[in-house]
Structures are given as structure tokens and as C-alpha cells.
Write a protein that holds these residues in place. Structure first.
Motif, PDB file in Angstrom:
ATOM      1  N   LYS A  17       3.022   9.205  -4.063  1.00  0.00           N
ATOM      2  CA  LYS A  17       3.832   7.943  -4.930  1.00  0.00           C
ATOM      3  C   LYS A  17       2.662   7.184  -5.719  1.00  0.00           C
ATOM      4  N   LEU A  19       2.753   6.166  -8.937  1.00  0.00           N
ATOM      5  CA  LEU A  19       3.219   4.997  -9.417  1.00  0.00           C
ATOM      6  C   LEU A  19       2.949   3.626  -8.766  1.00  0.00           C
ATOM      7  N   ARG A  20       3.629   3.695  -7.507  1.00  0.00           N
ATOM      8  CA  ARG A  20       3.536   2.717  -6.670  1.00  0.00           C
ATOM      9  C   ARG A  20       2.176   2.518  -6.252  1.00  0.00           C
ATOM     10  N   THR A  21       1.290   3.601  -5.943  1.00  0.00           N
ATOM     11  CA  THR A  21       0.006   3.253  -5.699  1.00  0.00           C
ATOM     12  C   THR A  21      -0.662   2.538  -6.561  1.00  0.00           C
ATOM     13  N   SER A  22      -0.459   2.929  -7.851  1.00  0.00           N
ATOM     14  CA  SER A  22      -1.252   2.495  -8.895  1.00  0.00           C
ATOM     15  C   SER A  22      -1.081   1.008  -9.013  1.00  0.00           C
ATOM     16  N   LEU A  23       0.243   0.549  -8.934  1.00  0.00           N
ATOM     17  CA  LEU A  23       0.497  -0.821  -9.090  1.00  0.00           C
ATOM     18  C   LEU A  23       0.086  -1.718  -8.024  1.00  0.00           C
ATOM     19  N   THR A  24       0.116  -1.210  -6.768  1.00  0.00           N
ATOM     20  CA  THR A  24      -0.600  -1.765  -5.722  1.00  0.00           C
ATOM     21  C   THR A  24      -2.005  -1.927  -5.962  1.00  0.00           C
ATOM     22  N   SER A 281       3.967  -5.294   1.466  1.00  0.00           N
ATOM     23  CA  SER A 281       5.409  -4.908   0.748  1.00  0.00           C
ATOM     24  C   SER A 281       5.219  -3.498   0.707  1.00  0.00           C
ATOM     25  N   THR A 282       4.289  -2.870   0.195  1.00  0.00           N
ATOM     26  CA  THR A 282       4.253  -1.433  -0.147  1.00  0.00           C
ATOM     27  C   THR A 282       4.445  -0.685   1.324  1.00  0.00           C
ATOM     28  N   THR A 285       7.818  -0.683   2.683  1.00  0.00           N
ATOM     29  CA  THR A 285       8.617   0.315   2.112  1.00  0.00           C
ATOM     30  C   THR A 285       8.247   1.760   2.624  1.00  0.00           C
ATOM     31  N   THR A 286       6.940   2.000   2.631  1.00  0.00           N
ATOM     32  CA  THR A 286       6.355   3.232   2.781  1.00  0.00           C
ATOM     33  C   THR A 286       6.943   3.981   4.413  1.00  0.00           C
ATOM     34  N   GLU A 289      10.596   4.789   4.133  1.00  0.00           N
ATOM     35  CA  GLU A 289      10.863   5.802   3.400  1.00  0.00           C
ATOM     36  C   GLU A 289      10.549   7.099   4.083  1.00  0.00           C
TER      37      GLU A 289
END
Length: 405
Positions: A17, A19-24, A281-282, A285-286, A289
Motif C-alpha cells: 500500500k 500511497l497510503r504508507t507514503s502519506l502516513t 487511522s492507518t 484501516t489496515t 482490510e
């Protein structure tokens, strides 16, 4: 399960993931970047101030100014007899105005024995010309900004020229003409703004103020005796005078910047809360999922502790990467901020920085502090990932395998 296997699974989950990791990670690095950048900036300011202070003044200098009583020739005699005192240099500071073709310019006249002043101010050097003779009441050495234009149309004066000055005296304003015999190199000092001053012999000040001095520069015999001399002056004269040493200037500077640095650290640390919420939050969600994946891992033999370790490993890796990236961003921020602070001021051909003309400020970064920031970032990440990791470990395999996302 081995540590390397846990980290491999955690890293694989993060890269799946991206994109999500980069934003976090981007949210995580903000806190370390702000803390490191602003702390490096304040440490750089502190280093510049301390350097300027010790390069312009002697570390054995002690400044005595009037307190409840005036500083007179009797005060000079009292201090001169104290143990550890090498010399006492009285001075006058006279408020004045330069009468120029473009209008009056405020200035200060420093009236002092120039031969002794050179010892008290090792950083004060002549650019051109010479000091006036000891008994001259009309010779003057001009400060750097008087002989070098700082803005368009500024009248400047050099050796051999005369300048008319209106001096504020106890008996009213007096107009006096001085002959410029020399000019100083640029000089930064916490003692006086000599760059915008005229320096004359002490005979000039005595004409208007007699032996009521603006202050004294006391030179201790050695650096080790400065504190004892300060104490002796306090014991002898009490509150009738105010006493400040160069060492106290440095202490005051460091204390002031330390307070500012603490406030900046608190402001930057608040960004860690944003990172905490982002990781929380991440991770939640993880967990949602990957519920079926958790069921598969449990079914093939992974323990609850192993599942929890995988998710905590993800939090640790994000904190580590965010902390390291934040350190790099903070270093870049520090150099960017100091370059802005050191950029030339508008309106002056001489240039300079917001911290003083010609001053180059370099941010200072403490490696130990940066390591501590990374560890704090990891700690926040672990705390944020603890609850989601625990919830992941409590999911039953049978329920997880039937879960539909």
C-alpha cells in the motif's frame, strides 16, 4: 517467529500500500522536521551571538554603570584598589545628531581614552587613518556606517573631513565641529553601537559632564578572576552600581535562546499528535482490510503475539522512516531559514543580514538530539499502533476467514 521474518512481513505489508504508507510517513515527518529545523536555527543564532561577543570584547571585561548613585572618579578609585583589577577605563556616551546636507542623522559620541579602549575592545580596529591625539578635543574616529553608505543618498564622511554635531548636554544642546582622523572597520558589540558612533577622547565628555561618567570598563587580571572581581565590586559598592561581565552577557543570551528554543520545541512537538492520529487511522484501516489475511495467518499457526508483532513492526518501520525523513527535512529547513535570515536587507548597498550586516548564520545540529527525535518518533508510532495491533491479535481465525471486505 524470528525477528527478521516479522520485519519482512511488516515491510511487505507497507510496500503493498505504497500511497497510503507514503502519506502516513509524510504526516509523521512534519513533527521531527519542525523540531530539528527550528532548534538548529536557534542554536545557530546562539553560536553567532557568542562568537560576535567574544570576538569584539575581551573575556576579562566587566561593565559598571550607574545604579542608585552616579559613577564618579571616586568610584574609579574604589574599584582600582580591589584585588584582581588590572585597569579601570571610564567613558561617556553622549546623545548627538549629525548635521548633514540631507538633514540630521542621530548618532552617539563615545568619549573614552582610546589607548585603553583598544585593549578593552580587541575587535575594534581602524580601517583608515588614526586615533586623535590624547589631548585633542576636536578629533574623532567615525564608525563604519558613517564612512560607508547604507542607503541611497546617505551622506558619508572620511578621514580629513569635518562634521558638525549637535550634542545634548546637561546645559542644553551644544553644536561642535569634529575633524575625522580615522574610520573603524565593522564592529558588532553588545556594549555600544560603535558602527553608528563617533569615538573621541575622554576630554570631550569631561567638558560637559565632569567626573559623572556614563560607566566604567573594568579589566580583570585574568579570566579566572572575573567572577571574584564582580563579587568584590558588589560587596564594596552594593546597589549603587550595576555590574555586568561578558560571561553574564553569554549566559543571558543562552538563557534567552534556550527559552525560545523550548517554546519552539513545544510548538513542533504538537505536530507529533497529528502523526499519532495519522498512524492510528492507518493502522485501524489496515487491520480491517487484512482481516481475512489475519485469519489465514492464524490458521497456519501464527500466534496472537506473532500477529501483534507484525502490526507493531509496521508502526516501528513507519516511525523510523518518518523520523529519518523528518531529520533530513529539518536540516534542509534550518539552512533555508538561516539563508532567509542572512539575506541582504533592502535599501542598503552594504547588504547584510537580519542579524547584522555581513553576518553569516549557519544552523547548528546536535547529532544526539537528532537521534533522540527519531527515537521519540518511533515511540509515538508504537503507541499509535499498539491498540490496532492488539485488536488484530484478538481476531478469531474462524471469524476472520468468513469476513468479507
Amino acid at each position: 517467529m524470528k525477528l527478521q521474518d516479522t520485519l519482512r512481513l511488516s515491510f511487505g505489508a507497507l510496500t503493498s500500500k505504497r500511497l497510503r504508507t507514503s502519506l502516513t510517513i509524510l504526516g509523521i515527518l512534519i513533527g521531527p522536521a519542525i523540531v530539528v529545523g527550528l532548534t538548529g536555527l536557534t542554536l545557530g543564532f546562539s553560536a553567532v551571538l557568542t562568537h560576535q561577543l567574544f570576538s569584539s570584547l575581551s573575556p576579562t571585561d566587566i561593565f559598571v554603570t550607574p545604579g542608585t548613585n552616579q559613577v564618579t572618579s571616586y568610584t574609579v578609585q574604589q574599584i582600582s584598589k580591589l584585588p584582581g583589577v588590572k585597569a579601570v577605563v571610564p567613558f561617556y556616551t553622549l546623545s548627538a545628531t549629525l548635521e548633514t546636507p540631507s538633514g540630521p542623522e542621530p548618532t552617539v559620541i563615545l568619549s573614552i581614552d582610546t589607548a585603553q579602549a583598544q585593549k578593552a575592545f580587541p575587535g575594534l580596529t581602524l580601517e583608515t587613518g588614526q586615533y586623535p591625539s590624547p589631548y585633542s578635543s576636536y578629533g574623532a574616529v567615525a564608525g563604519y556606517y558613517i564612512t560607508h553608505p547604507q542607503y541611497p543618498g546617505q551622506p558619508t564622511y572620511g578621514p580629513g573631513q569635518t562634521v558638525e554635531v549637535q550634542i545634548n548636554t546637561p546645559n542644553g544642546k551644544v553644536t561642535k565641529t569634529f575633524l575625522i582622523t580615522g574610520s573603524f572597520n565593522e564592529f558588532s558589540s553588545a556594549f555600544a553601537d560603535i558602527d553608528r558612533s563617533l569615538v573621541v577622547q575622554n576630554i570631550v565628555g569631561s567638558q560637559y559632564y565632569g567626573d559623572d561618567y556614563s560607566g566604567l570598563i573594568v579589566e580583570a587580571s585574568s579570566v579566572s578572576q572575573v567572577n571574584s572581581v564582580v563579587n568584590e565590586i558588589h560587596n564594596t559598592l552594593g546597589r549603587s552600581v550595576s555590574v555586568t561581565s561578558v560571561e553574564q552577557f553569554v549566559t543571558l543570551i543562552n538563557n534567552s535562546l534556550s527559552a525560545v528554543s523550548s517554546l519552539l520545541f513545544i510548538a513542533g512537538a504538537s505536530s507529533f499528535i497529528v502523526a499519532f492520529v495519522g498512524i492510528l487511522s492507518t493502522m485501524f484501516t489496515t487491520v480491517v482490510e487484512r482481516t481475512r489475511e489475519i485469519g489465514v495467518l492464524r490458521a497456519i499457526g501464527f500466534t496472537r503475539r506473532g500477529i501483534m508483532a507484525i502490526f507493531l513492526g509496521e508502526a516501528v518501520l513507519m516511525g523510523l522512516l518518518g523520523g529519518i525523513a523528518g531529520i533530513g527535512a529539518g536540516v534542509g529547513m534550518g539552512f533555508l531559514l538561516t539563508s532567509v535570515a542572512g539575506s541582504p536587507r533592502g535599501g542598503g548597498s552594504g547588504g547584510g543580514s537580519a542579524f547584522g550586516p555581513g553576518t553569516h548564520i549557519t544552523p547548528v545540529f546536535d547529532p544526539n538530539f537528532m537521534v533522540e527525535v527519531v527515537l521519540i518518533t518511533i515511540a509515538f508510532s508504537v503507541l499509535a499502533g499498539l491498540i490496532p495491533a492488539y485488536r488484530a491479535s484478538k481476531i478469531e481465525p474462524a471469524v476472520a476467514l468468513r469476513y468479507e471486505v
